[in-house]
Design a protein around this motif. Sequence first.
Motif, PDB file in Angstrom:
ATOM      1  N   SER A   1       2.810   9.516   3.157  1.00 47.61           N
ATOM      2  CA  SER A   1       1.876   9.419   4.278  1.00 47.61           C
ATOM      3  C   SER A   1       0.461   9.676   3.774  1.00 47.61           C
ATOM      4  CB  SER A   1       2.253  10.426   5.363  1.00 47.61           C
ATOM      5  OG  SER A   1       3.496  10.108   5.909  1.00 47.61           O
ATOM      6  N   GLN A   2      -0.199   8.659   3.298  1.00 50.96           N
ATOM      7  CA  GLN A   2      -1.552   8.778   2.799  1.00 50.96           C
ATOM      8  C   GLN A   2      -2.407   7.713   3.481  1.00 50.96           C
ATOM      9  OE1 GLN A   2      -1.818   9.231  -1.444  1.00 50.96           O
ATOM     10  NE2 GLN A   2       0.348   9.719  -1.599  1.00 50.96           N
ATOM     11  N   ASN A   3      -3.664   8.081   3.743  1.00 52.47           N
ATOM     12  CA  ASN A   3      -4.543   7.194   4.506  1.00 52.47           C
ATOM     13  C   ASN A   3      -4.863   5.919   3.738  1.00 52.47           C
ATOM     14  OD1 ASN A   3      -4.671   8.948   6.689  1.00 52.47           O
ATOM     15  ND2 ASN A   3      -6.326  10.135   5.757  1.00 52.47           N
ATOM     16  N   THR A   4      -5.028   6.052   2.413  1.00 49.30           N
ATOM     17  CA  THR A   4      -5.410   4.908   1.605  1.00 49.30           C
ATOM     18  C   THR A   4      -4.218   4.475   0.781  1.00 49.30           C
ATOM     19  OG1 THR A   4      -7.654   5.791   1.457  1.00 49.30           O
ATOM     20  CG2 THR A   4      -7.059   4.040  -0.073  1.00 49.30           C
ATOM     21  N   ARG A   5      -3.573   3.380   1.167  1.00 56.16           N
ATOM     22  CA  ARG A   5      -2.426   2.909   0.421  1.00 56.16           C
ATOM     23  C   ARG A   5      -2.223   1.421   0.636  1.00 56.16           C
ATOM     24  NH1 ARG A   5       2.412   5.680   3.950  1.00 56.16           N
ATOM     25  NH2 ARG A   5       2.683   4.004   5.465  1.00 56.16           N
ATOM     26  N   LEU A   6      -1.509   0.827  -0.300  1.00 58.32           N
ATOM     27  CA  LEU A   6      -1.134  -0.576  -0.225  1.00 58.32           C
ATOM     28  C   LEU A   6       0.373  -0.648   0.011  1.00 58.32           C
ATOM     29  CD1 LEU A   6      -3.133  -1.763  -3.359  1.00 58.32           C
ATOM     30  CD2 LEU A   6      -3.817  -2.072  -0.973  1.00 58.32           C
ATOM     31  N   ASN A   7       0.793  -1.558   0.849  1.00 56.99           N
ATOM     32  CA  ASN A   7       2.207  -1.735   1.142  1.00 56.99           C
ATOM     33  C   ASN A   7       2.689  -3.049   0.543  1.00 56.99           C
ATOM     34  OD1 ASN A   7       2.296   0.654   2.666  1.00 56.99           O
ATOM     35  ND2 ASN A   7       1.598  -0.419   4.505  1.00 56.99           N
TER      36      ASN A   7
ATOM     37  N   GLN B   1       7.126   4.548  -4.980  1.00 52.04           N
ATOM     38  CA  GLN B   1       5.683   4.677  -5.160  1.00 52.04           C
ATOM     39  C   GLN B   1       5.317   4.453  -6.614  1.00 52.04           C
ATOM     40  OE1 GLN B   1       3.045   7.454  -3.040  1.00 52.04           O
ATOM     41  NE2 GLN B   1       2.734   8.462  -4.997  1.00 52.04           N
ATOM     42  N   LEU B   2       4.339   3.593  -6.846  1.00 57.83           N
ATOM     43  CA  LEU B   2       3.851   3.367  -8.199  1.00 57.83           C
ATOM     44  C   LEU B   2       3.211   4.640  -8.734  1.00 57.83           C
ATOM     45  CD1 LEU B   2       4.316   0.375  -7.343  1.00 57.83           C
ATOM     46  CD2 LEU B   2       2.295  -0.194  -8.701  1.00 57.83           C
ATOM     47  N   GLY B   3       3.325   4.830 -10.039  1.00 58.74           N
ATOM     48  CA  GLY B   3       2.750   6.016 -10.659  1.00 58.74           C
ATOM     49  C   GLY B   3       1.281   5.881 -10.990  1.00 58.74           C
TER      50      GLY B   3
ATOM     51  N   ALA C   1      -6.249   3.020  -4.426  1.00 60.49           N
ATOM     52  CA  ALA C   1      -5.235   3.171  -3.373  1.00 60.49           C
ATOM     53  C   ALA C   1      -3.855   3.364  -3.980  1.00 60.49           C
ATOM     54  CB  ALA C   1      -5.229   1.938  -2.473  1.00 60.49           C
ATOM     55  N   ASN C   2      -3.016   4.132  -3.287  1.00 53.81           N
ATOM     56  CA  ASN C   2      -1.619   4.285  -3.679  1.00 53.81           C
ATOM     57  C   ASN C   2      -0.830   3.068  -3.198  1.00 53.81           C
ATOM     58  OD1 ASN C   2      -1.326   7.224  -4.742  1.00 53.81           O
ATOM     59  ND2 ASN C   2      -2.552   7.430  -2.880  1.00 53.81           N
ATOM     60  N   ASP C   3       0.111   2.633  -4.033  1.00 53.83           N
ATOM     61  CA  ASP C   3       0.932   1.478  -3.676  1.00 53.83           C
ATOM     62  C   ASP C   3       2.354   1.931  -3.395  1.00 53.83           C
ATOM     63  OD1 ASP C   3       1.571  -1.341  -3.366  1.00 53.83           O
ATOM     64  OD2 ASP C   3       2.688  -1.101  -5.223  1.00 53.83           O
ATOM     65  N   ILE C   4       2.872   1.576  -2.222  1.00 53.50           N
ATOM     66  CA  ILE C   4       4.233   1.891  -1.820  1.00 53.50           C
ATOM     67  C   ILE C   4       5.019   0.594  -1.694  1.00 53.50           C
ATOM     68  CG2 ILE C   4       5.716   3.050  -0.148  1.00 53.50           C
ATOM     69  CD1 ILE C   4       3.751   4.935  -1.444  1.00 53.50           C
ATOM     70  N   GLN C   5       6.149   0.524  -2.403  1.00 47.28           N
ATOM     71  CA  GLN C   5       7.046  -0.627  -2.263  1.00 47.28           C
ATOM     72  C   GLN C   5       8.127  -0.308  -1.231  1.00 47.28           C
ATOM     73  OE1 GLN C   5       8.843  -1.848  -5.904  1.00 47.28           O
ATOM     74  NE2 GLN C   5       6.951  -2.630  -6.802  1.00 47.28           N
ATOM     75  N   TYR C   6       8.357  -1.271  -0.349  1.00 46.09           N
ATOM     76  CA  TYR C   6       9.468  -1.184   0.595  1.00 46.09           C
ATOM     77  C   TYR C   6      10.413  -2.332   0.258  1.00 46.09           C
ATOM     78  CZ  TYR C   6       6.302   1.930   3.101  1.00 46.09           C
ATOM     79  OH  TYR C   6       5.456   2.963   3.442  1.00 46.09           O
ATOM     80  N   ASN C   7      11.461  -2.001  -0.467  1.00 43.73           N
ATOM     81  CA  ASN C   7      12.400  -3.007  -0.953  1.00 43.73           C
ATOM     82  C   ASN C   7      13.691  -2.918  -0.140  1.00 43.73           C
ATOM     83  OD1 ASN C   7      10.501  -3.594  -2.977  1.00 43.73           O
ATOM     84  ND2 ASN C   7      11.366  -2.050  -4.341  1.00 43.73           N
TER      85      ASN C   7
END
Length: 252
Positions: free
Chosen positions: A20-26, A227-229, A235-241
């Motif tokens: 849960s971060q404000n700045t992220r890529l999905n 989550q990518l390291g 921005a943080n990148d979160i994968q939803y696979n």
Amino acid sequence: MKQANLILLFILLITKVSISQNTRLNDYNTIAWISNTATIKFNSKWSAHLEYQWRRVDFLKNWQQGLARVGINYQANDKVQFRAGYASAITYPYGDYTLQAAGKVFPENRIFEAVTVTDKINRLGLIHRFMLEQRWVGRYTNPTLDKTDATTYLNRMRYMIRLQHGITNKDIKDKTLYVAAFDEIFIGFGENVGENIFDQNRLGLLLGYRINSSVRIEGGFLNQTLQLGREINGANDIQYNNGVIVSCFYNL
């Protein structure tokens, strides 16, 4: 049952706080995982573990990862099993934002230690697995290179809880249809942990069938939240696979 509920709540809270971060890529991907696992018994205490997983993305079109794992099991008693071994993985570039900054294939070598605890609450089977991994991940010091020329050492711990229940029989024995659900969280620690200690979470809902004492198959829905390291443009990148998983288990 309270124990299982508290553990699941803990996993969900950590996962939610971590991503849960404000700045992220999905990044959304469709996956299909196929695995074969064999256990070769030497005696009542010792056995070998052999496993290979085909992990595909865009359903079955492209590679996501190939993973081979070997290990030695020690059955301490009816409920506790210890395992140690080695795993080798090849990860491919996929999705909108690749795991490897160079956007290329990279290898990984692991040593792992695990303990699995099984229990039962009436007809409900309960499995806990705790695992530690020491990982050597290949990387490119120059994106123009064709092969990795360096490695990064990472530590990771994993915890999985699995619930399973027979449908056609009270116990999961020969010719039994059953349902299962599992959740596994991956946490990085130590040096080089990357952007966040949260590495990934896997959730599965499965339908299985035990043919006999030697063969069991199961398949169903799999969600991998990863989550990518590293950050991408701050921005943080979160994968939803999301996709399917099919597994075959052999006891020899």
